[in-house]
Design a protein around this motif. Sequence first.
Motif, PDB file in Angstrom:
ATOM      1  N   ALA A  14     -31.351  30.465  69.198  1.00 55.71           N
ATOM      2  CA  ALA A  14     -32.665  31.106  69.263  1.00 55.71           C
ATOM      3  C   ALA A  14     -32.670  32.220  70.295  1.00 55.71           C
ATOM      4  O   ALA A  14     -33.265  33.290  70.073  1.00 55.71           O
ATOM      5  CB  ALA A  14     -33.729  30.063  69.600  1.00 55.71           C
ATOM      6  N   ALA A  59     -37.163  27.768  69.748  1.00 56.40           N
ATOM      7  CA  ALA A  59     -37.809  29.023  69.356  1.00 56.40           C
ATOM      8  C   ALA A  59     -38.983  29.336  70.272  1.00 56.40           C
ATOM      9  O   ALA A  59     -39.209  30.498  70.641  1.00 56.40           O
ATOM     10  CB  ALA A  59     -38.273  28.921  67.906  1.00 56.40           C
ATOM     11  N   VAL A  96     -38.683  34.058  65.610  1.00 51.94           N
ATOM     12  CA  VAL A  96     -37.347  33.649  66.057  1.00 51.94           C
ATOM     13  C   VAL A  96     -36.740  32.684  65.056  1.00 51.94           C
ATOM     14  O   VAL A  96     -35.557  32.796  64.685  1.00 51.94           O
ATOM     15  CB  VAL A  96     -37.427  33.019  67.459  1.00 51.94           C
ATOM     16  CG1 VAL A  96     -36.067  32.423  67.849  1.00 51.94           C
ATOM     17  CG2 VAL A  96     -37.868  34.033  68.495  1.00 51.94           C
ATOM     18  N   LEU A  97     -37.520  31.715  64.605  1.00 49.72           N
ATOM     19  CA  LEU A  97     -37.018  30.750  63.618  1.00 49.72           C
ATOM     20  C   LEU A  97     -36.631  31.436  62.321  1.00 49.72           C
ATOM     21  O   LEU A  97     -35.639  31.056  61.669  1.00 49.72           O
ATOM     22  CB  LEU A  97     -38.080  29.680  63.362  1.00 49.72           C
ATOM     23  CG  LEU A  97     -38.215  28.572  64.429  1.00 49.72           C
ATOM     24  CD1 LEU A  97     -39.377  27.658  64.095  1.00 49.72           C
ATOM     25  CD2 LEU A  97     -36.937  27.763  64.542  1.00 49.72           C
TER      26      LEU A  97
END
Length: 726
Positions: free
Chosen positions: A66, A186, A209-210
């Motif tokens: 992440a 994340a 982010v994910l």
Amino acid sequence: MLLGGLLPGAAQALPSYREVVAAHRPSETLVLAHDGQVLQRVRTNRQVRQGDWVALADVSAALRLALLASEDQRFYAHSGVDWQAVSAAAWGNVWHQKTRGASTITMQLAGLLDEDWRTPAGGRSLGQKLGQAVAATRLERSWRKDEILEAYLNLVPFRGELVGLDALSRTLFGKAAHGLDAQEAAIAAALIRGPNAKPGVVGQRACGVLQSVAAVQQRPLPDCSAVRWRTEQVLGARLWPASAGIAPHWAQRVLAQWPSGQALPGRIVTTLHADVQRVAVDSLQRHLRELQGRNAEDGAVLVLDNASGQVLAWVGSSGSLSQAQEVDGVLAQRQPGSTLKPFLYAQALQQRRLTAASLIEDSSAHINTGSGLYIPQNYDRRFKGWVSARVALAASLNVPAVRTLTMVGVEDFYQQLAQFGLDLPQPAGYYGYSLALGSSEVDLLRLANAFRALANGGLWQPVAGPLPDAAQAPSPALPPSHRAIGPQAAFIVGDILADSLARAPTFGLDSVLTTRFWSAVKTGTSKDMRDNWAIGWSQRYTVGVWVGNASGTAMHDVSGSSGAAPVWADVMDYLHRQQPSRAPVPPPGVQQQWVRFDGQGLDADRQEWFVTGSAQTDFVRAGATEHGSGQAQGFAPRILAPASGTILALDPDIPPAQQRLWLRSSSSAVRWRLNGRILGGGAQLAWLPMPGQHVLEIVDRQGRRLDAVTVQVRGAGLAATAPRKP
């Protein structure tokens, strides 16, 4: 080399990886036991919240993915500056397009290591950008990639006061860094980009982010609503308390005594024994739970090493059972009750006013004081008659203790307590004869150390400092050791407090105070059952326990034997689970002798200890025989009632026969004399009071005065009756 040539002085002072790790200081200090076990974690830096240094191997793979997806996707490809990102950012600025920033993880780390390259609130100048780029290039040459990533995770601010991954993980997620899952990772990565952003913004970035990670791993895209909900939940969490452990009050004492001007280390080794501390905490909480419904929620336990004076356990409160957890019961001022009696009897023994076999009358007593009559009572409201000093102390009888104080003197006893380290806040006259029953206020620390002086043969020494190594943090100058009482008196008092048979009249033969090894113990209960105590010692340890309420409210039917004593017994049993405790060796200056009693009281014939030169063979109750009219005890007969200074008011509406006053003496072999005229004889005599000021005396058969009191009678005159003939 182009950047280095443009800014030749840039980044020359950046530290090495080892220097950065060595300089890392958590915002918490760990207070350790003598063997290195953690007792308490205490926050000592109020500026930031920073945990331990976390090795990269202990960071979850989800967080590393992440972080790279969010901050530096080409981290392992560039040499400190991502020129592709720089070009994209510049092109975006030309066309007014929003692009991802060009600052790499290495460049951000350079800013964290040197504030000259830190991004200011108004943005960086061209010179600062170039300097940061140079610093990042130099870092890449001297640091490995894993070292850069590890240092960055430990130094980067996440949110508010939280700095570094360990503080973030424990505060928001309640776990170590290696346990963060993909969603938590994340959120952590999103916080780096906007530490103080609103939860909704952080949640949206975390979802982004994910999505980036999912694209790289070719996985389905996440549900952003679930990520936003999770983000709102964790951002309000505070799962990392400022202090945690089994010795919070001890930790505060350690930090308070740390020398001013010396920086606190991350770890402080102390004298406490972790296993003894756990047993004391568990026992106190368990027994307080058993007392539920009796209004007893607080307690304290202290364990001292007799020889060194080191503190082995310090439990300041009952923890979650208390409504005042922050109050340190070891240092709180409370009434000690009967726990002061051993020092009183030790003084009487040393002054040879008593022996352990001397008989003292346990009966109703009215003692005249400047503020009125003082009428002491026993705990069970019953009187035992004539008892030896051994039974009086072991069974904790109140009236004999007050009678003993009248022999010793309040002022002298007050000074004796000071020799045991029990300096009282008020003068002796403030307490009066109630001082024998613990009407003053003391704390558990000083009281237990006073008992430790008895364990050490009367030699008082200060409690040792919290650190086993004085060189680590030297303590202020402590008062010198001194002899508080002679070893002979200390030995005899210890022998009495270890005598389960002498204790039986009050506590029974199966008392929890009776241990399988040698130990001496004294309980105490203060007025209205506000405090109860059990303090005693073995060959090596002194253990003190207090049970009550920090608020000062009274308990319901809780005595020293039911409240504090079970905890004392638990801790003592643990200390001696594998270690014996033997009775002390008699010191020079004591002798043991067979003594006989008249067989009418609680005392049976036995071997008794005496200070050399004070031994007697026969002890007879006053009034038991003509020979025993008080002389066998070494005390002259005295008037028990009325007390000197008594004022009687006569009522003319009450028949005279109903207003007679009973005169009582400690001996039957006396005569009563009123204003020089003989009234009669015997231990009791009924007298019809006449108005006026009177002098009542008891005399022997030769007419010698033995004791006298003054009595004032007010009211209408009553017909006088002829005095009884002797």
